[in-house]
Scaffold this motif. Structure first.
Motif, PDB file in Angstrom:
ATOM      1  N   ASN A  23      38.836 -11.958  19.060  1.00  0.00           N
ATOM      2  CA  ASN A  23      40.298 -11.803  19.106  1.00  0.00           C
ATOM      3  C   ASN A  23      40.739 -10.608  19.946  1.00  0.00           C
ATOM      4  O   ASN A  23      41.884 -10.566  20.402  1.00  0.00           O
ATOM      5  N   ALA A  93      45.410 -19.055  21.669  1.00  0.00           N
ATOM      6  CA  ALA A  93      45.584 -17.704  22.208  1.00  0.00           C
ATOM      7  C   ALA A  93      45.976 -17.715  23.682  1.00  0.00           C
ATOM      8  O   ALA A  93      46.324 -16.676  24.251  1.00  0.00           O
ATOM      9  N   TYR A  96      48.961 -15.864  25.062  1.00  0.00           N
ATOM     10  CA  TYR A  96      48.924 -14.474  25.528  1.00  0.00           C
ATOM     11  C   TYR A  96      49.205 -14.353  27.031  1.00  0.00           C
ATOM     12  O   TYR A  96      49.436 -13.259  27.530  1.00  0.00           O
ATOM     13  N   PRO A 122      53.542 -21.448  14.183  1.00  0.00           N
ATOM     14  CA  PRO A 122      54.670 -21.294  15.100  1.00  0.00           C
ATOM     15  C   PRO A 122      54.485 -20.137  16.079  1.00  0.00           C
ATOM     16  O   PRO A 122      53.661 -19.243  15.855  1.00  0.00           O
ATOM     17  N   VAL A 123      55.271 -20.152  17.174  1.00  0.00           N
ATOM     18  CA  VAL A 123      55.270 -19.038  18.128  1.00  0.00           C
ATOM     19  C   VAL A 123      56.700 -18.502  18.302  1.00  0.00           C
ATOM     20  O   VAL A 123      57.007 -17.848  19.286  1.00  0.00           O
ATOM     21  N   ASN A 124      57.560 -18.778  17.316  1.00  0.00           N
ATOM     22  CA  ASN A 124      58.962 -18.361  17.422  1.00  0.00           C
ATOM     23  C   ASN A 124      59.105 -16.853  17.628  1.00  0.00           C
ATOM     24  O   ASN A 124      59.970 -16.395  18.373  1.00  0.00           O
ATOM     25  N   HIS A 126      57.103 -14.786  19.149  1.00  0.00           N
ATOM     26  CA  HIS A 126      56.787 -14.456  20.558  1.00  0.00           C
ATOM     27  C   HIS A 126      58.035 -14.708  21.420  1.00  0.00           C
ATOM     28  O   HIS A 126      58.408 -13.883  22.256  1.00  0.00           O
ATOM     29  N   THR A 160      57.896 -10.928  10.304  1.00  0.00           N
ATOM     30  CA  THR A 160      56.541 -11.130   9.757  1.00  0.00           C
ATOM     31  C   THR A 160      55.599 -10.354  10.667  1.00  0.00           C
ATOM     32  O   THR A 160      55.812 -10.317  11.877  1.00  0.00           O
ATOM     33  N   SER A 161      54.574  -9.767  10.070  1.00  0.00           N
ATOM     34  CA  SER A 161      53.585  -9.073  10.897  1.00  0.00           C
ATOM     35  C   SER A 161      52.767 -10.119  11.643  1.00  0.00           C
ATOM     36  O   SER A 161      52.115 -10.951  11.020  1.00  0.00           O
ATOM     37  N   SER A 162      52.821 -10.095  12.952  1.00  0.00           N
ATOM     38  CA  SER A 162      52.100 -11.099  13.751  1.00  0.00           C
ATOM     39  C   SER A 162      51.249 -10.417  14.818  1.00  0.00           C
ATOM     40  O   SER A 162      51.756  -9.637  15.629  1.00  0.00           O
ATOM     41  N   VAL A 163      49.970 -10.748  14.799  1.00  0.00           N
ATOM     42  CA  VAL A 163      49.038 -10.187  15.781  1.00  0.00           C
ATOM     43  C   VAL A 163      49.442 -10.651  17.182  1.00  0.00           C
ATOM     44  O   VAL A 163      49.645  -9.853  18.099  1.00  0.00           O
ATOM     45  N   GLY A 164      49.578 -11.965  17.324  1.00  0.00           N
ATOM     46  CA  GLY A 164      49.853 -12.527  18.649  1.00  0.00           C
ATOM     47  C   GLY A 164      51.193 -12.087  19.204  1.00  0.00           C
ATOM     48  O   GLY A 164      51.302 -11.728  20.380  1.00  0.00           O
ATOM     49  N   ILE A 326      48.713 -15.565   4.300  1.00  0.00           N
ATOM     50  CA  ILE A 326      49.017 -15.627   5.742  1.00  0.00           C
ATOM     51  C   ILE A 326      49.151 -17.083   6.172  1.00  0.00           C
ATOM     52  O   ILE A 326      50.102 -17.457   6.849  1.00  0.00           O
ATOM     53  N   TYR A 327      48.159 -17.890   5.810  1.00  0.00           N
ATOM     54  CA  TYR A 327      48.189 -19.328   6.139  1.00  0.00           C
ATOM     55  C   TYR A 327      48.040 -20.108   4.844  1.00  0.00           C
ATOM     56  O   TYR A 327      46.935 -20.200   4.292  1.00  0.00           O
ATOM     57  N   ARG A 330      45.352 -23.071   4.781  1.00  0.00           N
ATOM     58  CA  ARG A 330      44.045 -22.888   5.417  1.00  0.00           C
ATOM     59  C   ARG A 330      42.908 -23.088   4.403  1.00  0.00           C
ATOM     60  O   ARG A 330      42.148 -22.153   4.097  1.00  0.00           O
TER      61      ARG A 330
HETATM   62  C1  UD1 Z   1      45.583 -13.981  14.942  1.00  0.00           C
HETATM   63  C2  UD1 Z   1      44.111 -14.263  15.074  1.00  0.00           C
HETATM   64  C3  UD1 Z   1      43.636 -15.194  13.960  1.00  0.00           C
HETATM   65  C4  UD1 Z   1      44.045 -14.652  12.613  1.00  0.00           C
HETATM   66  C5  UD1 Z   1      45.519 -14.311  12.575  1.00  0.00           C
HETATM   67  C6  UD1 Z   1      45.939 -13.618  11.293  1.00  0.00           C
HETATM   68  C7  UD1 Z   1      43.815 -14.108  17.464  1.00  0.00           C
HETATM   69  C8  UD1 Z   1      43.518 -14.815  18.746  1.00  0.00           C
HETATM   70  N1  UD1 Z   1      43.869 -14.864  16.380  1.00  0.00           N
HETATM   71  O1  UD1 Z   1      46.256 -15.231  15.118  1.00  0.00           O
HETATM   72  O2  UD1 Z   1      42.214 -15.291  14.044  1.00  0.00           O
HETATM   73  O3  UD1 Z   1      43.763 -15.623  11.616  1.00  0.00           O
HETATM   74  O4  UD1 Z   1      45.854 -13.434  13.658  1.00  0.00           O
HETATM   75  O5  UD1 Z   1      45.203 -12.458  11.116  1.00  0.00           O
HETATM   76  O6  UD1 Z   1      43.960 -12.911  17.438  1.00  0.00           O
HETATM   77  N2  UD1 Z   1      53.919 -16.420  12.609  1.00  0.00           N
HETATM   78  C9  UD1 Z   1      55.190 -16.939  12.723  1.00  0.00           C
HETATM   79  N3  UD1 Z   1      55.765 -17.009  13.968  1.00  0.00           N
HETATM   80  C10 UD1 Z   1      55.114 -16.585  15.084  1.00  0.00           C
HETATM   81  C11 UD1 Z   1      53.820 -16.057  14.966  1.00  0.00           C
HETATM   82  C12 UD1 Z   1      53.241 -15.988  13.710  1.00  0.00           C
HETATM   83  O7  UD1 Z   1      55.792 -17.335  11.735  1.00  0.00           O
HETATM   84  O8  UD1 Z   1      55.700 -16.661  16.172  1.00  0.00           O
HETATM   85  C13 UD1 Z   1      53.277 -16.327  11.275  1.00  0.00           C
HETATM   86  C14 UD1 Z   1      52.035 -17.195  11.168  1.00  0.00           C
HETATM   87  O9  UD1 Z   1      52.357 -18.532  10.815  1.00  0.00           O
HETATM   88  C15 UD1 Z   1      51.254 -16.468  10.091  1.00  0.00           C
HETATM   89  C16 UD1 Z   1      51.606 -14.994  10.339  1.00  0.00           C
HETATM   90  O10 UD1 Z   1      52.782 -15.006  11.135  1.00  0.00           O
HETATM   91  O11 UD1 Z   1      51.735 -16.831   8.804  1.00  0.00           O
HETATM   92  C17 UD1 Z   1      50.540 -14.205  11.060  1.00  0.00           C
HETATM   93  O12 UD1 Z   1      50.125 -14.920  12.195  1.00  0.00           O
HETATM   94  P1  UD1 Z   1      49.655 -14.162  13.524  1.00  0.00           P
HETATM   95  O13 UD1 Z   1      49.246 -12.768  13.162  1.00  0.00           O
HETATM   96  O14 UD1 Z   1      50.676 -14.336  14.573  1.00  0.00           O
HETATM   97  O15 UD1 Z   1      48.382 -14.999  13.942  1.00  0.00           O
HETATM   98  P2  UD1 Z   1      47.818 -15.217  15.404  1.00  0.00           P
HETATM   99  O16 UD1 Z   1      48.163 -14.077  16.288  1.00  0.00           O
HETATM  100  O17 UD1 Z   1      48.163 -16.605  15.861  1.00  0.00           O
END
Ligand code: UD1
Length: 420
Positions: A23, A93, A96, A122-124, A126, A160-164, A326-327, A330
């Motif tokens: 990741n 991913a 990105y 979702p990617v909302n 982003h 929401t805390s989102s990695v991506g 988180i999911y 899953r």
């Molecule tokens: C990354 C990791 C994945 C890991 C996840 C959570 C990478 C490539 N993948 O995925 O392995 O399982 O973090 O630790 O780094 N969400 C929204 N809207 C968005 C984006 C996210 O609602 O636009 C929600 C997701 O549904 C989830 C939460 O935010 O419930 C966290 O997701 P996110 O951290 O974004 O996961 P990824 O970056 O996709």
């Protein structure tokens, strides 16, 4: 399509070296789009997802060579600003690419990622963040089309805390005009690795290590050489393998600081651990205690270790509860673990795992990356033969996992080239 055949019941002994983090690589590689030139990304794992990201960047005109675990990337000739469906469908991913392309080249066309094997993703966040930075975003026949003259700084508060979304927004903000403030930013180590790379490229980022980042946009960045952090999920998976298989094992080249939530839970489960600055030794007890976990953003217990933890708890002495916040969906591994004899009740996002005395080998089906890992771990513990079908999921995110497990004494072999 490959499958794994496992003869379970072997005790694990020995040392394995942990590879670079999938990741992290998937964020570092597209960050090279932000400045023209030559980069070296050291400790890059040899994985299917890294190959997919390489192919995606190559379609844009980037050249990439691999020398052992170092990627040599040259972004002088980027001439296409599109992430086509054929790559995005294999790896979410790919999203990105969006932030770097729109901020640096003013345009991006990225296939909209669909859901994944276990449910919607979702990617909302982003897209909303990029809109706040001034990008014009349209959806057209399955593609996200983003355009901007120059992005402008904004205050972005993630619900929401989102990695991506944090990664994409950071990559966009480093070249935006003015100072962007990102609140409720993800602080996963992979994001910290990206921040380290962006800073080495000349980005001005304050608040590193906290959930509030301030990014003062600059006019241009320059290439940098960076080392990829160790994969905390691979390390965690190996440790849980040891925990399941009466192990006396050592995971080397890892960062124990990144594994603190898992380490605490392994101790609660009765594991003896000896921890150094870059290694973890695990000595499994005869009996495994049941331990509840609830997944959470870093530094909480990672959702990417939830499936493996359920596998471990399936042979604990008592009942435990595993909750994924988180999911919610899953849990595709649960019915397959039940085929191996586990006793698990699933109610929405809460699995109640009643430890059984033994698991018994069977044929099981991989559905996604971490579910596959859980099935392999359960197969290593189960009596007799387990076949794990469709292991291509596993190859997305684990470098030669069977070789690492064989090194620890596991009886696992890959059978290639047939239809299973
Ligand atoms: C990354 C990791 C994945 C890991 C996840 C959570 C990478 C490539 N993948 O995925 O392995 O399982 O973090 O630790 O780094 N969400 C929204 N809207 C968005 C984006 C996210 O609602 O636009 C929600 C997701 O549904 C989830 C939460 O935010 O419930 C966290 O997701 P996110 O951290 O974004 O996961 P990824 O970056 O996709």
């Amino acid at each position: 399509m490959d499958k794994f055949i496992i003869q379970g019941g072997k005790n694990l002994r020995g040392t394995v070296s942990i590879s670079g983090a999938k990741n992290a690589s998937l964020a570092l590689m597209p960050a090279t789009l932000l400045a023209s030139g030559k980069y070296e990304l050291a400790n890059t794992p040899d994985l299917r997802d890294v190959t997919t990201m390489s192919k995606l960047l190559q379609t844009m005109g980037v050249t990439i060579e691999r020398n052992n675990h170092t990627l040599h990337i040259n972004t002088f000739r980027v001439n296409k600003f599109e992430a086509p469906y054929e790559h995005v469908k294999k790896m979410r991913a790919s999203i990105y690419a969006l932030g770097p392309l729109v901020t640096r080249y003013g345009k991006a066309k990225v296939s909209m990622p669909g859901g994944c094997a276990w449910g919607p993703r979702p990617v909302n966040l982003h897209l909303e963040a990029l809109k706040k930075l001034g990008a014009n975003i349209e959806l057209d026949r399955g593609y996200i089309i983003a355009r901007a003259k120059r992005l402008k700084a904004a205050r972005i508060v993630f619900s929401t805390s989102s990695v991506g979304a944090t990664g994409n927004t950071l990559m966009a903000a480093v070249l935006a005009k003015g100072t962007t403030r990102i609140e409720n930013a993800a602080i996963e180590p992979e994001i910290a690795n990206l921040v380290e790379m962006l800073a080495a490229m000349g980005a001005k980022i304050d608040g590193i290590g906290t959930t509030t980042l301030e990014v003062e946009g600059v006019d241009a960045l320059h290439p940098a050489n960076v080392s990829t952090i160790p994969d905390r999920i691979e390390a965690g998976t190996i440790l849980v393998a040891g925990a399941l298989c009466n192990g006396k094992i050592r995971a080397e080249n890892c960062n124990p600081e990144h594994l603190s939530a898992l380490i605490a839970k392994l101790k609660d489960a009765g594991m003896k651990l000896n921890i150094g600055s870059s290694f973890i030794e695990l000595h499994a007890p005869k009996e495994i205690f049941p331990v509840d976990v609830t997944t959470a953003p870093y530094p909480g217990f990672p959702t990417d270790m939830q499936a493996q933890w359920i596998a471990l708890m399936s042979i604990a002495k008592g009942s435990s509860t595993v909750t994924d916040t988180i999911y919610f969906d899953r849990f595709k591994h649960v019915p397959e673990l039940i085929r191996l004899g586990a006793n698990i009740d699933l109610n929405e996002n809460v699995a109640v795992v009643k430890g059984v005395k033994k698991l018994i080998g069977a044929k099981v089906m991989s559905t996604d990356l971490r579910a596959s890992a859980a099935l392999i771990l359960a197969g290593l513990r189960a009596e007799g033969e387990t076949e794990v079908l469709r292991v291509y999921h596993l190859d997305r995110g684990y470098e030669a996992i069977e070789k690492k497990l064989q090194k620890l004494g596991a009886n696992i072999k890959r059978v290639s080239g047939e239809e299973f």
